[in-house]
Every structure is written in C-alpha cells, then in structure tokens.
Design a protein around this motif. Structure first.
Motif, mmCIF file in Angstrom:
data_model
loop_
_atom_site.group_PDB
_atom_site.id
_atom_site.type_symbol
_atom_site.label_atom_id
_atom_site.label_comp_id
_atom_site.label_asym_id
_atom_site.label_seq_id
_atom_site.Cartn_x
_atom_site.Cartn_y
_atom_site.Cartn_z
ATOM 1 N N GLY A 181 0.667 -1.382 -0.357
ATOM 2 C CA GLY A 181 -0.211 0.033 0.519
ATOM 3 C C GLY A 181 0.639 1.602 0.248
ATOM 4 N N SER A 182 2.087 1.213 0.039
ATOM 5 C CA SER A 182 3.096 2.262 -0.429
ATOM 6 C C SER A 182 3.369 2.644 -1.037
ATOM 7 N N LEU A 183 2.823 3.993 -2.097
ATOM 8 C CA LEU A 183 3.563 4.455 -3.219
ATOM 9 C C LEU A 183 4.562 4.739 -3.413
ATOM 10 N N LEU A 184 5.557 4.944 -2.235
ATOM 11 C CA LEU A 184 6.737 5.374 -1.916
ATOM 12 C C LEU A 184 7.396 4.025 -2.595
ATOM 13 N N ASP A 185 7.458 2.885 -1.323
ATOM 14 C CA ASP A 185 8.020 1.296 -2.050
ATOM 15 C C ASP A 185 7.755 1.357 -3.413
ATOM 16 N N ALA A 186 6.376 1.559 -4.003
ATOM 17 C CA ALA A 186 6.527 1.016 -5.947
ATOM 18 C C ALA A 186 7.213 1.938 -6.165
ATOM 19 N N VAL A 187 7.507 3.559 -6.108
ATOM 20 C CA VAL A 187 7.866 4.285 -6.741
ATOM 21 C C VAL A 187 9.222 3.927 -7.035
ATOM 22 N N TRP A 188 10.053 3.188 -5.637
ATOM 23 C CA TRP A 188 11.664 2.905 -5.591
ATOM 24 C C TRP A 188 11.408 1.813 -6.426
ATOM 25 N N SER A 189 11.086 1.174 -6.337
ATOM 26 C CA SER A 189 11.130 -0.170 -6.382
ATOM 27 C C SER A 189 10.607 -0.464 -8.185
ATOM 28 N N SER A 190 10.658 0.228 -8.944
ATOM 29 C CA SER A 190 10.431 0.593 -10.765
ATOM 30 C C SER A 190 10.603 1.682 -10.699
ATOM 31 N N LEU A 191 10.789 2.959 -10.684
ATOM 32 C CA LEU A 191 11.094 4.129 -11.603
ATOM 33 C C LEU A 191 12.162 4.909 -11.135
ATOM 34 N N VAL A 192 12.033 4.727 -9.509
ATOM 35 C CA VAL A 192 13.733 5.012 -9.171
ATOM 36 C C VAL A 192 14.529 4.011 -9.929
ATOM 37 N N VAL A 193 14.612 3.082 -9.712
ATOM 38 C CA VAL A 193 15.781 1.727 -9.847
ATOM 39 C C VAL A 193 16.451 2.616 -11.134
ATOM 40 N N LEU A 194 15.104 2.251 -11.792
ATOM 41 C CA LEU A 194 15.253 2.408 -13.315
ATOM 42 C C LEU A 194 16.216 3.441 -13.644
ATOM 43 N N ALA A 195 15.311 4.817 -13.290
ATOM 44 C CA ALA A 195 16.384 6.007 -13.259
ATOM 45 C C ALA A 195 18.394 6.066 -13.213
ATOM 46 N N VAL A 196 18.057 5.437 -12.133
ATOM 47 C CA VAL A 196 19.444 5.275 -10.778
ATOM 48 C C VAL A 196 20.261 4.599 -11.631
ATOM 49 N N SER A 197 20.128 3.020 -12.585
ATOM 50 C CA SER A 197 21.190 2.781 -12.136
ATOM 51 C C SER A 197 21.287 2.695 -14.497
ATOM 52 N N ALA A 198 20.052 3.488 -15.617
ATOM 53 C CA ALA A 198 20.407 4.280 -16.541
ATOM 54 C C ALA A 198 21.679 5.065 -16.182
ATOM 55 N N GLY A 199 21.405 6.476 -14.740
ATOM 56 C CA GLY A 199 22.476 7.215 -14.936
ATOM 57 C C GLY A 199 24.096 6.507 -14.378
ATOM 58 N N LEU A 200 23.841 5.600 -13.339
ATOM 59 C CA LEU A 200 25.186 5.336 -13.417
ATOM 60 C C LEU A 200 25.944 4.857 -14.722
ATOM 61 N N GLY A 201 25.114 3.842 -16.046
ATOM 62 C CA GLY A 201 26.009 3.817 -16.457
ATOM 63 C C GLY A 201 26.006 4.664 -17.207
ATOM 64 N N ALA A 202 25.534 5.418 -17.484
ATOM 65 C CA ALA A 202 25.615 7.433 -18.723
ATOM 66 C C ALA A 202 27.365 8.174 -17.800
ATOM 67 N N LEU A 203 26.474 7.715 -16.768
ATOM 68 C CA LEU A 203 27.879 7.844 -15.526
ATOM 69 C C LEU A 203 29.081 7.690 -15.825
ATOM 70 N N VAL A 204 29.412 6.589 -16.103
ATOM 71 C CA VAL A 204 30.942 6.205 -16.379
ATOM 72 C C VAL A 204 31.339 5.896 -17.373
ATOM 73 N N GLY A 205 29.952 5.380 -18.630
ATOM 74 C CA GLY A 205 30.838 5.620 -19.677
ATOM 75 C C GLY A 205 31.316 7.163 -19.856
ATOM 76 N N VAL A 206 30.634 8.478 -19.522
ATOM 77 C CA VAL A 206 31.419 9.569 -20.021
ATOM 78 C C VAL A 206 32.540 9.746 -19.189
ATOM 79 N N SER A 207 32.871 9.607 -17.352
ATOM 80 C CA SER A 207 34.089 9.130 -17.350
ATOM 81 C C SER A 207 35.580 8.579 -17.764
ATOM 82 N N VAL A 208 34.831 7.411 -17.460
ATOM 83 C CA VAL A 208 36.537 6.621 -18.537
ATOM 84 C C VAL A 208 36.821 6.439 -19.798
ATOM 85 N N PRO A 209 36.263 7.119 -20.896
ATOM 86 C CA PRO A 209 36.961 7.123 -21.755
ATOM 87 C C PRO A 209 37.550 8.973 -21.302
ATOM 88 N N ALA A 210 36.216 9.987 -20.624
ATOM 89 C CA ALA A 210 37.814 10.708 -20.414
ATOM 90 C C ALA A 210 39.030 10.579 -19.812
#
Length: 404
Positions: A181-210
């Motif tokens: 019944g927790s909307l926060l848990d639901a959003v964290w389990s889905s959209l936040v996990v997706l956004a943070v995961s993609a963001g981390l991958g993009a950050l490393v993808g820019v940093s390592v070549p640099a």
C-alpha cells in the motif's frame, strides 16, 4: 574424516565448473553445439544432484560473479549497438517494439487462459519479451558471424532487454503497491531503480573514456579499463539493489558514442570473459529446481511456442520494409530464442530486493531450462541457415576484436 567434509564442500563447485568447461570443449568439437548449452546442462545436473552442497555465503559470491560476467557481455553488446544505423533505418526500432509488445500480449493471454493469476501472467509476459544478450553474444562471437541477421539480433536483443527491464520493474512496483500500500515503495522498486541504474551507466560511460584520453593510452589500456569499470559498476548496482543489466548496457552504449576506439579489445574480454562465462551459464542453470521445471513443463512448452510465434511473426512482417528478405526476417525472429540467463538474474535481483517471484512463475523455470540448452543451438542454426558464419564458402574469417 569430519575435517574432510567441509573441504569437499569447498572443492565441489570449482571441480564442477572445471567439468563443465571440459564438457563444453568436447561437446563443441565433437558435435558443433554451442559451448554454453553444454555448460547449462552440466550446471542443471550438478545443481540438482548435489543440491545444498554450496554454503549460502559462497552462493552469493557466485551470484556476484555471474552478474559481473553478464555485465561484461552487456557492455560489449551496448558498445556494438549503432544508434546511427537505427536512425537511418527506423524500421528496425519499430520491428523491435512490435515483436516485444506482441510477445508480451500473447504470453500474457495464454498464461491467463491456463489459469495464472493476473499479476503473475503480467510478470511472465514481461520476462518473455526479453532475449538474453549473454546467449546471443556468446553464439555470435563463437561462430564469428556477421551480416544482416547478426546485426539485427544484436540490436533487437538489446532493445528487448531494455523494454523487458522497464516493463518488469513497473509491474513489480504495482505488485509492491498492492502488497504494502506504499506508493513510495512502489516508485522506488520501479522508476527510481531504472533511472538511477541508467544514470550510473551513463556517468561511467562518460568518465572512463575521459580518463583514458587524459592518460593518453586510449587504445592500449581500453580492455583493462573497461573491464574494471564494468566490475565496479556491477558491484555497486548489485550492492545497492539497482539494475546491473540496465547500468552495464547503458555504459557500453554511451562509451561507443563517446568515440572510444576499441581495436585492441578482444571479444568476450579475452580469457577473463571466457572464464566468467563458464561460471555464468553453469551457475544460472544450477539454480533451477527440477521439481519446479517438471511442475511447469506443460504450460512452459505452450508458452515457448507462443513466444516463438510472436517473435518470428513480429519480426517477419517488417522484413521487406526494413531491407531484408522474408526468409532472413523469419530467421532473425528465430535467432531471438535465448532467454534464461537474463530471466534468472532478473528474478534473483528482485528476490534480493525483497520480492520472491520464483514459486509463482513455475512455467518460467521450464522455459528457462529448455532455452538454456536449446536457445543457443537455435540461434546458431539460424545464423548458419542465413549463411553468416565462416563455415559458409562466401564468408571470410573475421579477426577476434571489437571494432567501431
């Protein structure tokens, strides 16, 4: 004698992995079957004949190694995705979305027809959308294949992977909301996990070549630098319960389009990648319980047929408009068979996040086992029938490196 028992437990898995490697080499040389199919078969037999041998702490270690192996393959696949090609031929993207959605809908309604709960059927449909990048990439590299079908299954499996992760995480979020019944848990389990995961991958993808450009060793140190970066990225996302799948794939995609040339980088990341791939395909099959496989076999077979039909038709109908023959379109859909590694690691990551779905998705265990063994064989056959392997007279031998 009592001291010998713990030692035998510690030696069981290293010996089993060595047996899997030997069996894979002999199987490939004697029959031509993909090595990973043999690794999977040996892993399933070991996991069920010697169930409970490995302490839980070591199971977690092997799971981390499996995720690292999968991460290396996802990075390589992401690196080989050409967004410019997708823009030049948008029908490839349309084809991928249509076949993935068709697979989801067909599997969902078939599962519902046979009495599965709506949420379980939705989860099953979302996972059936996927094509395991690990299975596809290993077969492509092992066969040294190249051509229209090879490139399409690379791009389509990557797109399937992203769509499946997104859909699966959203459905899990809905399930969490229904339970807690927790909307926060639901959003964290889905959209936040997706956004943070993609963001981390993009950050490393820019940093390592640099960093490589700063060091001035862009070509010479690329293999080691990217391997270490993938290991760190997977370890971080694994520890904080994000998505190593999406993070590693995004890393490879961003790194390619930062114009890093990997001429000296071996396919599969060389010997280290080959070693970890044995662990990956062996361990994933070892986690499958034969009782769940048997219980879900009848529905699993029906769902497999539905999945094959949806993917072949979904890809085939766009074959001519996307620039290939009907035959190559159908072979592309057929080659999208591998499933198991992606599915099992996704379920394990979800279990670590506190949502255990394995018991409610027993047909998936049967599908995973069958496609662990026959999925790579089907992909291999499709590539041979498409005449995109060096065994065909008109195909030259390709050097064993990743190129832009």
């Amino acid at each position: 004698m009592p001291e010998f028992i713990p030692m035998s437990y510690q030696l069981a898995w290293p010996f089993a992995i060595a047996i899997a490697w030997v069996a894979g080499e002999f199987g490939y040389r004697l029959t031509g079957l993909p090595r990973i199919s043999v690794y999977g078969l040996v892993g399933f037999l070991f996991g069920n004949l010697l169930a409970g041998v490995l302490p839980q702490s070591e199971v977690d270690t092997f799971m981390l190694l499996a995720n690292i192996a999968f991460g290396l393959m996802l990075f390589e696949m992401g690196y080989r995705i050409n967004l410019h090609w997708l823009r030049a031929n948008p029908w490839i993207g349309v084809m991928g979305v249509v076949e993935a959605v068709a697979t989801f809908v067909v599997v969902y309604f078939v599962a519902q027809w046979f009495g599965m709960a709506p949420l379980a059927a939705l989860l099953l449909g979302s996972l059936a959308m996927s094509t395991s990048p690990a299975g596809v990439l290993r077969v492509l590299n092992e066969e040294r294949s190249s051509g229209q079908v090879s490139e399409r299954i690379l791009h389509l499996s990557a797109l399937n992977c992203v769509l499946a992760v997104f859909t699966f995480k959203v459905i899990v979020g809905i399930g969490v909301f229904q339970t807690s019944g927790s909307l926060l848990d639901a959003v964290w389990s889905s959209l936040v996990v997706l956004a943070v995961s993609a963001g981390l991958g993009a950050l490393v993808g820019v940093s390592v070549p640099a960093l490589l450009r700063r060091l001035g060793n862009l070509s010479r140190d690329a293999t080691l630098a990217f391997a270490i970066a993938v290991i760190l990225l997977v370890a971080v996302t694994h520890a904080f319960k994000f998505s190593p799948v999406l993070a590693a794939l995004t890393f490879g995609l961003v790194a390619r389009h930062r114009r890093v040339t990997l001429n000296q980088t071996q396919r599969n990341f060389g010997v280290m990648g080959d070693l970890l791939s044995v662990v990956l395909f062996f361990f994933v099959a070892a986690t499958l319980d034969w009782r769940q496989v048997i219980d879900g076999m009848s529905l699993g077979l029906i769902l497999l047929v539905a999945r094959f039909a949806a993917k072949m038709i979904g890809v085939g109908v766009f074959a001519r408009v996307s620039g290939v023959s009907w035959r190559k379109g159908l072979l592309t859909g057929l080659a999208l068979a591998p499933l198991s590694v992606f599915v099992i690691l996704m379920l394990e990551q979800t279990r670590r996040a506190g949502v255990d779905l394995v018991d409610s998705l027993m047909p998936l265990a049967a599908m995973a086992l069958l496609l662990e063994v026959i999925g790579p064989i089907i992909t291999q056959r499709a590539l041979i029938w498409a005449q995109e392997t060096p065994e065909t007279p008109d195909k030259p031998h390709k050097p064993d490196t990743i190129k832009e």
